[in-house]
Design an enzyme around this catalytic site. Structure first.
Site, PDB file in Angstrom:
ATOM      1  N   CYS A 152      -5.301   4.541  -4.511  1.00 17.71           N
ATOM      2  CA  CYS A 152      -5.593   3.192  -4.012  1.00 17.71           C
ATOM      3  C   CYS A 152      -6.835   2.554  -4.614  1.00 17.71           C
ATOM      4  CB  CYS A 152      -5.746   3.227  -2.493  1.00 17.71           C
ATOM      5  SG  CYS A 152      -4.280   3.771  -1.603  1.00 17.71           S
TER       6      CYS A 152
ATOM      7  N   ASP B 274       0.846  -1.191   0.000  1.00 17.02           N
ATOM      8  CA  ASP B 274       0.000   0.000   0.000  1.00 17.02           C
ATOM      9  C   ASP B 274       0.886   1.247   0.000  1.00 17.02           C
ATOM     10  OD1 ASP B 274      -2.186   1.648   0.149  1.00 17.02           O
ATOM     11  OD2 ASP B 274      -2.792   1.074   2.173  1.00 17.02           O
TER      12      ASP B 274
ATOM     13  N   ASP C 115      -0.006  -1.048  -4.998  1.00 16.17           N
ATOM     14  CA  ASP C 115      -1.180  -0.421  -5.620  1.00 16.17           C
ATOM     15  C   ASP C 115      -0.847   0.914  -6.272  1.00 16.17           C
ATOM     16  OD1 ASP C 115      -0.807   1.025  -3.254  1.00 16.17           O
ATOM     17  OD2 ASP C 115      -2.924   1.050  -2.714  1.00 16.17           O
ATOM     18  N   ASN C 116       0.134   1.626  -5.769  1.00 17.99           N
ATOM     19  CA  ASN C 116       0.589   2.888  -6.366  1.00 17.99           C
ATOM     20  C   ASN C 116       1.898   3.281  -5.691  1.00 17.99           C
ATOM     21  OD1 ASN C 116      -2.246   3.786  -4.675  1.00 17.99           O
ATOM     22  ND2 ASN C 116      -0.315   4.614  -3.902  1.00 17.99           N
TER      23      ASN C 116
ATOM     24  N   HIS D 171     -10.766  -1.636   0.577  1.00 14.41           N
ATOM     25  CA  HIS D 171     -10.882  -0.276   0.031  1.00 14.41           C
ATOM     26  C   HIS D 171     -11.704  -0.219  -1.254  1.00 14.41           C
ATOM     27  CE1 HIS D 171      -8.590   3.845   0.147  1.00 14.41           C
ATOM     28  NE2 HIS D 171      -9.839   3.922   0.571  1.00 14.41           N
TER      29      HIS D 171
END
Length: 471
Positions: free
Chosen positions: A84, A42, A293-294, A140
């Protein structure tokens, strides 16, 4: 909608091109479908682990994570979405986040958040193939009945519904208990049953939860191995999203601060997952993936590392979009391969479908390309050479080969969106920091043409997407 002056000329050709790409032909695999362990970090930057220039440089060697590259592929041009929720939606569906979330109706809390029940998730697809599906970590993608992980294909789930910034609330001296704001709880769920709220997700639980996720994932793997059932273990860790609080067993162990301590603990946890697969004799028939995710956090004094790339999450720069990606699948994917071809997070959906012999949905547009032949070195090049770039529901630009066009950018201090008088074009080989747009140097402006083709093809596909009937 953006309209380029050339769009009418090439419209028919683009529609034909879109209909023919990507191809989802399924590569025939063994009769015993492979297990899948998918680890997603994350807000974890490109340059954190050793094989991407981090590790010891960042205060904590990462030998366990690095070992995946020794036995498989390392991608240096693996791309995600800039934040996210759309990234996780893209991973679960094989569709850009712009297609998959709620439409702009209702109060702000409900705009562009999560997945609608219409979407077919990776877990649902694999369940249809006979897989046991377990998720251990951050979701999320929806935090109400009907939209939890166990409503969208997972047999079991332990983790948090939203994000780790909510761990600040219970320990905040300014929190007002009569404001109607509810603390986040760690949740446990089983398919077909209402999720159960556990302890409050505060700073103490925040520090220990990734170890709990690992322990539960290992238990899930062991149970499925005993049952002789193929499994999909999805492990979206909560680190390194703020607050970056190390587990008590790792706190202070590196002498290099909390971020290095968390990097060390993450490598240890990934080692536990790798070891569980190996000791159970499952390694040769297990696909193991490590990614994020990023890119790194964008807030001040959040010391994530994006390596050579500019920017952080919530930006259109490479530091938001490029993240680590390592995959191993012994005897199928060659060892020690490194590629700078473009691959996107949406590609995992059709690629894992090919590896497992699963059926992809035919009633909607998929943006992902099947990379199974590329990963196995049966194809020399990636199945894609382009992608589009969004932040939220704003189209910022596109990438094609080593070129990039930005129609907008952001103020890196305020995150305000800035519309550009002229699109910026960058050659990412020559200018990885995206410092000098080629638009102002006339020798390389030819790249304008294929880059606009990517954008126009994407916009044409949006106009033909039926979308969600339940949104």
């Amino acid at each position: 909608m953006l309209v380029h002056v050339r769009s009418q000329i090439i419209g028919i050709a683009l529609f034909v091109a879109f209909c023919s790409f990507p191809c989802f032909a399924t590569e025939k695999m063994s009769s015993s479908p492979p297990n899948i362990v998918l680890v997603v970090m994350d807000n974890f930057g490109y340059g954190e682990i050793g094989v991407y220039g981090g590790g010891a440089l960042r205060g904590a060697p990462t030998p366990n994570i690095d070992s995946i590259s020794e036995q498989g592929i390392q991608l240096t041009n693996f791309n995600v979405e800039a934040e996210c929720t759309p990234s996780r939606a893209a991973l679960m569906t094989g569709r850009y986040g712009i297609r998959t979330r709620k439409t702009p109706q209702g109060p702000p809390r409900q705009i562009w958040y999560g997945l609608t029940p219409y979407e077919v998730t990776l877990a649902e697809m694999l369940s249809e193939r006979g897989y046991a599906t377990g998720m251990f970590g951050k979701w999320h993608l929806g935090d109400e009945q009907g939209r939890y992980p166990t409503d969208q294909g997972f047999d079991e789930w332990y983790g948090i519904p939203n994000s780790s910034d909510q761990a600040f609330w219970p320990d905040s001296d300014s929190f007002q208990h009569d404001a109607g704001v509810k603390f986040t709880h760690v949740m446990t769920a089983t398919k077909g049953q209402k999720p159960v709220k556990g302890v409050v997700y505060g700073r103490e639980k925040r520090a220990t939860i990734d170890q709990e996720l690992t322990t539960r994932a290992v238990d899930f793997i062991q149970r499925q191995a005993k049952a002789n059932k193929p499994f999909f273990a999805y492990v979206p860790y909560t680190q390194t999203h703020e607050p970056v609080d190390a587990h008590p067993d790792f706190k202070g162990t590196t002498g290099n601060g909390s971020f290095a301590d968390v990097l060390a603990q993450t490598d240890f946890f990934v080692g536990q997952l790798l070891n569980s697969v190996e000791t159970l004799g499952l390694k040769d028939n297990t696909i193991f993936i490590f990614t994020s995710d990023n890119g790194r956090e964008g807030i001040k004094r959040s010391f994530g590392f994006t390596g050579p790339w500019r920017g952080s999450m919530f930006s259109p720069w490479e530091g938001a979009l490029r993240v680590p990606f390592l995959i191993q699948y012994p005897d199928k994917i060659p060892a020690k391969k490194v590629s700078n071809d473009i691959v996107h997070l949406v590609d995992l959906f059709p690629t894992l479908a090919a590896f497992t012999g699963s059926a992809v949905p035919k009633d909607r547009i998929l943006d992902g390309a099947d990379q199974s032949r590329f990963f196995m070195s049966k194809a020399q090049k990636s199945a894609r050479e382009s992608m589009v770039i969004y932040i939220g529901n704003d189209l910022f630009g596109a990438k094609w080969r080593n070129w990039k066009i930005l129609l907008k950018d952001i103020d890196e201090k305020s995150y305000a969106i800035r519309n550009l008088a002229y699109p910026s074009i960058y050659n990412l080989i020559v200018d990885p920091k995206e410092e000098e747009p080629e638009k102002f140097y006339l020798d390389d402006t030819w790249a304008d043409y294929p880059l606009w083709d990517v954008i126009e093809k994407h916009q044409d596909s949006l106009s033909k997407d039926k979308g969600s009937p339940d949104s």
